[in-house]
Design a protein around this motif. Structure first.
Motif, short mmCIF file in Angstrom:
data_model
loop_
_atom_site.label_atom_id
_atom_site.label_comp_id
_atom_site.label_asym_id
_atom_site.label_seq_id
_atom_site.Cartn_x
_atom_site.Cartn_y
_atom_site.Cartn_z
N UNK A 10 152.50 -48.96 30.42
CA UNK A 10 151.37 -50.00 30.37
C UNK A 10 149.94 -48.86 30.53
N UNK A 11 149.92 -48.17 31.22
CA UNK A 11 148.72 -47.18 31.25
C UNK A 11 148.65 -46.27 30.07
N UNK A 12 149.50 -45.95 29.51
CA UNK A 12 149.37 -45.22 28.20
C UNK A 12 148.82 -46.07 27.17
N UNK A 13 149.18 -47.21 26.96
CA UNK A 13 148.84 -48.35 26.09
C UNK A 13 147.44 -48.69 26.17
N UNK A 14 147.01 -48.98 27.40
CA UNK A 14 145.90 -49.28 27.79
C UNK A 14 144.81 -48.14 27.54
N UNK A 15 145.21 -46.99 28.01
CA UNK A 15 144.40 -45.87 27.70
C UNK A 15 144.00 -45.63 26.06
N UNK A 16 145.08 -45.88 25.36
CA UNK A 16 144.92 -45.72 23.92
C UNK A 16 144.10 -46.64 23.43
N UNK A 17 144.24 -47.93 23.83
CA UNK A 17 143.39 -48.99 23.40
C UNK A 17 141.89 -48.90 23.80
N UNK A 18 141.77 -48.45 25.12
CA UNK A 18 140.48 -48.09 25.60
C UNK A 18 140.09 -47.00 24.88
N UNK A 19 140.28 -46.00 24.75
CA UNK A 19 140.11 -44.68 23.72
C UNK A 19 139.74 -45.18 22.44
N UNK A 20 140.34 -45.73 21.80
CA UNK A 20 139.95 -46.52 20.38
C UNK A 20 138.74 -47.31 20.45
N UNK A 21 138.82 -48.11 21.38
CA UNK A 21 137.71 -49.05 21.52
C UNK A 21 136.41 -48.36 21.74
N UNK A 22 136.41 -47.38 22.80
CA UNK A 22 135.17 -46.42 22.94
C UNK A 22 134.83 -45.85 21.76
N UNK A 23 135.62 -45.12 21.22
CA UNK A 23 135.26 -44.52 20.01
C UNK A 23 134.72 -45.25 18.79
N UNK A 24 135.48 -46.31 18.56
CA UNK A 24 135.13 -47.37 17.56
C UNK A 24 133.62 -48.01 17.83
N UNK A 25 133.32 -48.35 19.09
CA UNK A 25 131.94 -48.93 19.19
C UNK A 25 130.94 -47.83 19.28
N UNK A 26 131.17 -46.59 19.16
CA UNK A 26 130.20 -45.35 19.10
C UNK A 26 129.76 -44.68 20.48
N UNK A 27 130.53 -45.16 21.60
CA UNK A 27 130.23 -44.53 22.85
C UNK A 27 130.34 -42.94 22.81
N UNK A 28 131.19 -42.46 22.12
CA UNK A 28 131.39 -40.86 21.58
C UNK A 28 130.46 -40.25 21.14
N UNK A 29 129.37 -41.10 20.53
CA UNK A 29 128.33 -40.47 19.42
C UNK A 29 127.25 -40.26 20.08
N UNK A 30 126.99 -38.94 20.17
CA UNK A 30 125.61 -38.41 21.01
C UNK A 30 124.46 -39.39 20.34
N UNK A 31 124.44 -39.23 19.05
CA UNK A 31 123.21 -39.83 18.26
C UNK A 31 123.06 -41.23 18.59
N UNK A 32 124.17 -41.86 18.70
CA UNK A 32 124.10 -43.36 18.91
C UNK A 32 123.79 -43.37 20.41
N UNK A 33 124.06 -42.74 21.42
CA UNK A 33 123.72 -42.88 22.68
C UNK A 33 122.40 -42.52 22.95
#
Length: 138
Positions: A10-33
């Protein structure tokens, strides 16, 4: 009954979903932040505000007990340092992990800085300040 394996999965699945969501929203993009912190784009700000509303509603529905907040001498300078570091590095402590996973290796410097900063905070507080860090104790 929950098993360790089921909780880990459950933790692995939640982490994968969170990582995908964070990356998709743009939180990992310095320019966006950077656009958010310089008020050039309110998109990221609105996603933060939406997250706060969602979690507040979830806490209300689940009747999560409110813990009393403690404000001490280290809260304001700590918040200023945290926000400044976030603005400079382009991410809160979790975002550099997303950045590294996306191939942005300079985020390793941010992760190293976070690690050194946490250890320095622990050492400085134990030696000089003795401030209660509440539930965020390191």
């Amino acid at each position: 009954m929950r098993t360790r394996g089921a909780i880990l999965l459950a933790n692995i699945i939640t982490g994968l979903v969170l990582g995908f969501t964070v990356a998709d929203i743009g939180y990992g993009d310095y320019a966006e932040l950077n656009r958010m912190f310089t008020f050039q784009s309110m998109r990221m700000f609105y996603s933060f505000a939406g997250a706060v509303v969602i979690i507040a509603c979830a806490f209300a529905v689940l009747r999560v007990p409110r813990t009393p907040g403690r404000i001490h001498a280290g809260v304001v300078p700590g918040a200023v340092l945290f926000g400044t570091g976030w603005a400079i590095s382009g991410g809160c402590p979790a975002v550099p992990i997303t950045q590294v996973a996306g191939g942005y290796l300079p985020a390793l410097v941010t992760i190293a800085g976070i690690t050194v900063g946490m250890r320095l905070c622990r050492w400085t507080n134990a030696r000089y300040f003795h401030l209660d860090r509440g539930s965020c104790g390191l």
